[in-house]
Design a protein around this motif. Structure first.
Motif, PDB file in Angstrom:
ATOM      1  N   LEU A   3      47.475  27.047  55.449  1.00  0.00           N
ATOM      2  CA  LEU A   3      47.128  26.078  53.807  1.00  0.00           C
ATOM      3  C   LEU A   3      46.992  25.297  53.679  1.00  0.00           C
ATOM      4  O   LEU A   3      46.525  24.087  53.230  1.00  0.00           O
ATOM      5  CB  LEU A   3      47.842  27.196  52.646  1.00  0.00           C
ATOM      6  CG  LEU A   3      47.415  26.725  51.244  1.00  0.00           C
ATOM      7  CD1 LEU A   3      46.322  27.349  50.818  1.00  0.00           C
ATOM      8  CD2 LEU A   3      49.066  27.275  50.319  1.00  0.00           C
ATOM      9  N   LEU A   4      49.139  24.015  54.731  1.00  0.00           N
ATOM     10  CA  LEU A   4      48.548  22.798  54.504  1.00  0.00           C
ATOM     11  C   LEU A   4      47.257  22.578  54.752  1.00  0.00           C
ATOM     12  O   LEU A   4      46.815  21.307  54.356  1.00  0.00           O
ATOM     13  CB  LEU A   4      49.438  22.449  54.922  1.00  0.00           C
ATOM     14  CG  LEU A   4      50.016  21.235  55.032  1.00  0.00           C
ATOM     15  CD1 LEU A   4      50.010  20.532  54.259  1.00  0.00           C
ATOM     16  CD2 LEU A   4      51.627  20.485  56.297  1.00  0.00           C
ATOM     17  N   GLU A   5      46.592  23.026  56.437  1.00  0.00           N
ATOM     18  CA  GLU A   5      45.341  21.944  57.510  1.00  0.00           C
ATOM     19  C   GLU A   5      44.446  22.465  56.159  1.00  0.00           C
ATOM     20  O   GLU A   5      43.971  21.596  56.853  1.00  0.00           O
ATOM     21  CB  GLU A   5      45.479  23.173  58.242  1.00  0.00           C
ATOM     22  CG  GLU A   5      46.563  22.297  59.392  1.00  0.00           C
ATOM     23  CD  GLU A   5      46.573  23.424  60.555  1.00  0.00           C
ATOM     24  OE1 GLU A   5      46.335  24.719  60.951  1.00  0.00           O
ATOM     25  OE2 GLU A   5      47.385  23.316  61.439  1.00  0.00           O
ATOM     26  N   LEU A   6      44.486  23.284  55.444  1.00  0.00           N
ATOM     27  CA  LEU A   6      43.176  23.821  54.459  1.00  0.00           C
ATOM     28  C   LEU A   6      42.813  22.702  54.122  1.00  0.00           C
ATOM     29  O   LEU A   6      41.720  22.248  53.519  1.00  0.00           O
ATOM     30  CB  LEU A   6      43.130  24.657  54.306  1.00  0.00           C
ATOM     31  CG  LEU A   6      42.077  26.115  53.614  1.00  0.00           C
ATOM     32  CD1 LEU A   6      40.583  25.370  54.227  1.00  0.00           C
ATOM     33  CD2 LEU A   6      42.283  27.118  52.906  1.00  0.00           C
ATOM     34  N   VAL A   7      43.639  22.653  53.206  1.00  0.00           N
ATOM     35  CA  VAL A   7      44.194  21.328  51.820  1.00  0.00           C
ATOM     36  C   VAL A   7      43.593  19.715  52.414  1.00  0.00           C
ATOM     37  O   VAL A   7      42.835  19.310  51.742  1.00  0.00           O
ATOM     38  CB  VAL A   7      45.791  21.277  51.177  1.00  0.00           C
ATOM     39  CG1 VAL A   7      45.822  20.698  50.361  1.00  0.00           C
ATOM     40  CG2 VAL A   7      45.286  22.936  50.431  1.00  0.00           C
ATOM     41  N   ALA A  21      44.630  11.427  53.363  1.00  0.00           N
ATOM     42  CA  ALA A  21      43.967  12.774  54.227  1.00  0.00           C
ATOM     43  C   ALA A  21      44.612  12.781  55.598  1.00  0.00           C
ATOM     44  O   ALA A  21      44.374  13.979  55.963  1.00  0.00           O
ATOM     45  CB  ALA A  21      42.999  14.058  53.498  1.00  0.00           C
ATOM     46  N   ALA A  22      43.312  11.884  56.042  1.00  0.00           N
ATOM     47  CA  ALA A  22      43.403  11.548  57.732  1.00  0.00           C
ATOM     48  C   ALA A  22      45.086  10.940  57.946  1.00  0.00           C
ATOM     49  O   ALA A  22      45.163  11.740  58.990  1.00  0.00           O
ATOM     50  CB  ALA A  22      42.663  10.515  57.312  1.00  0.00           C
ATOM     51  N   LYS A  23      45.597  10.691  57.285  1.00  0.00           N
ATOM     52  CA  LYS A  23      46.582   9.839  57.631  1.00  0.00           C
ATOM     53  C   LYS A  23      47.978  10.918  57.280  1.00  0.00           C
ATOM     54  O   LYS A  23      48.381  11.217  58.309  1.00  0.00           O
ATOM     55  CB  LYS A  23      47.339   8.800  56.816  1.00  0.00           C
ATOM     56  CG  LYS A  23      46.769   7.890  56.696  1.00  0.00           C
ATOM     57  CD  LYS A  23      47.457   6.200  55.835  1.00  0.00           C
ATOM     58  CE  LYS A  23      46.781   4.765  55.301  1.00  0.00           C
ATOM     59  NZ  LYS A  23      47.706   4.463  54.899  1.00  0.00           N
ATOM     60  N   ILE A  26      46.525  13.555  61.106  1.00  0.00           N
ATOM     61  CA  ILE A  26      47.033  13.006  62.011  1.00  0.00           C
ATOM     62  C   ILE A  26      48.878  13.180  62.696  1.00  0.00           C
ATOM     63  O   ILE A  26      48.979  13.620  63.927  1.00  0.00           O
ATOM     64  CB  ILE A  26      46.976  11.441  61.970  1.00  0.00           C
ATOM     65  CG1 ILE A  26      45.721  11.451  62.373  1.00  0.00           C
ATOM     66  CG2 ILE A  26      47.854  10.729  63.199  1.00  0.00           C
ATOM     67  CD1 ILE A  26      44.480   9.337  62.570  1.00  0.00           C
ATOM     68  N   VAL A  27      49.846  12.528  60.783  1.00  0.00           N
ATOM     69  CA  VAL A  27      50.656  13.840  61.264  1.00  0.00           C
ATOM     70  C   VAL A  27      51.186  14.665  61.407  1.00  0.00           C
ATOM     71  O   VAL A  27      51.944  15.706  62.436  1.00  0.00           O
ATOM     72  CB  VAL A  27      51.244  13.360  59.770  1.00  0.00           C
ATOM     73  CG1 VAL A  27      53.333  14.109  59.591  1.00  0.00           C
ATOM     74  CG2 VAL A  27      51.993  10.808  59.371  1.00  0.00           C
ATOM     75  N   VAL A  28      50.356  15.672  61.010  1.00  0.00           N
ATOM     76  CA  VAL A  28      50.525  17.708  60.746  1.00  0.00           C
ATOM     77  C   VAL A  28      50.513  17.366  62.829  1.00  0.00           C
ATOM     78  O   VAL A  28      50.858  19.007  62.820  1.00  0.00           O
ATOM     79  CB  VAL A  28      49.575  17.989  60.042  1.00  0.00           C
ATOM     80  CG1 VAL A  28      50.016  19.754  60.778  1.00  0.00           C
ATOM     81  CG2 VAL A  28      49.951  17.908  58.953  1.00  0.00           C
ATOM     82  N   PHE A  29      49.319  17.354  63.260  1.00  0.00           N
ATOM     83  CA  PHE A  29      48.722  17.047  63.814  1.00  0.00           C
ATOM     84  C   PHE A  29      49.783  17.329  65.166  1.00  0.00           C
ATOM     85  O   PHE A  29      50.222  17.328  66.623  1.00  0.00           O
ATOM     86  CB  PHE A  29      46.997  16.455  65.111  1.00  0.00           C
ATOM     87  CG  PHE A  29      46.249  16.907  64.293  1.00  0.00           C
ATOM     88  CD1 PHE A  29      46.057  18.318  64.112  1.00  0.00           C
ATOM     89  CD2 PHE A  29      45.106  16.181  63.601  1.00  0.00           C
ATOM     90  CE1 PHE A  29      44.875  19.210  63.343  1.00  0.00           C
ATOM     91  CE2 PHE A  29      43.851  16.794  63.019  1.00  0.00           C
ATOM     92  CZ  PHE A  29      44.486  17.863  63.239  1.00  0.00           C
ATOM     93  N   VAL A  30      50.371  16.142  65.790  1.00  0.00           N
ATOM     94  CA  VAL A  30      51.327  15.514  65.645  1.00  0.00           C
ATOM     95  C   VAL A  30      52.677  15.984  65.946  1.00  0.00           C
ATOM     96  O   VAL A  30      53.604  16.695  66.928  1.00  0.00           O
ATOM     97  CB  VAL A  30      51.634  13.865  65.601  1.00  0.00           C
ATOM     98  CG1 VAL A  30      52.866  13.283  66.169  1.00  0.00           C
ATOM     99  CG2 VAL A  30      50.953  12.531  65.706  1.00  0.00           C
TER     100      VAL A  30
END
Length: 85
Positions: A3-7, A21-23, A26-30
């Motif tokens: 859900l977080l990734e979708l938002v 959203a871009a920042k 990047i944080v989520v991917f890392v």
């Protein structure tokens, strides 16, 4: 996390929210990357699959591409537009 990734993904298409959203992307991917490595090496199913190391072989490079995409298209582009004004 889905859900977080979708938002975040939806927010990337809304100019007003693109930079944050871009920042966040990047944080989520890392932050999620170590969990993806752990899951792949221990054959823990994520997203309904049991691909193990094959998952990491796909997901690892994909995450690097997505980080670069978020940075170059959203963050760097935003800074460039900001500096032109």
């Amino acid at each position: 996390t889905g859900l977080l990734e979708l938002v975040i993904g939806i927010a990337l298409f809304i100019p007003r929210y693109q930079l944050i959203a871009a920042k966040l992307a990047i944080v989520v991917f890392v932050v999620f990357f170590p969990a993806n490595i752990y899951a792949a090496l221990n054959s823990i199913g994520l997203g309904g699959h049991q691909l193990g190391p094959a998952y990491l072989a796909i997901r690892g490079p994909l995450q690097l591409i997505l980080i670069a995409w978020a940075y170059f298209l959203c963050i760097k582009g935003h800074v460039k537009k900001f500096n032109q004004h």
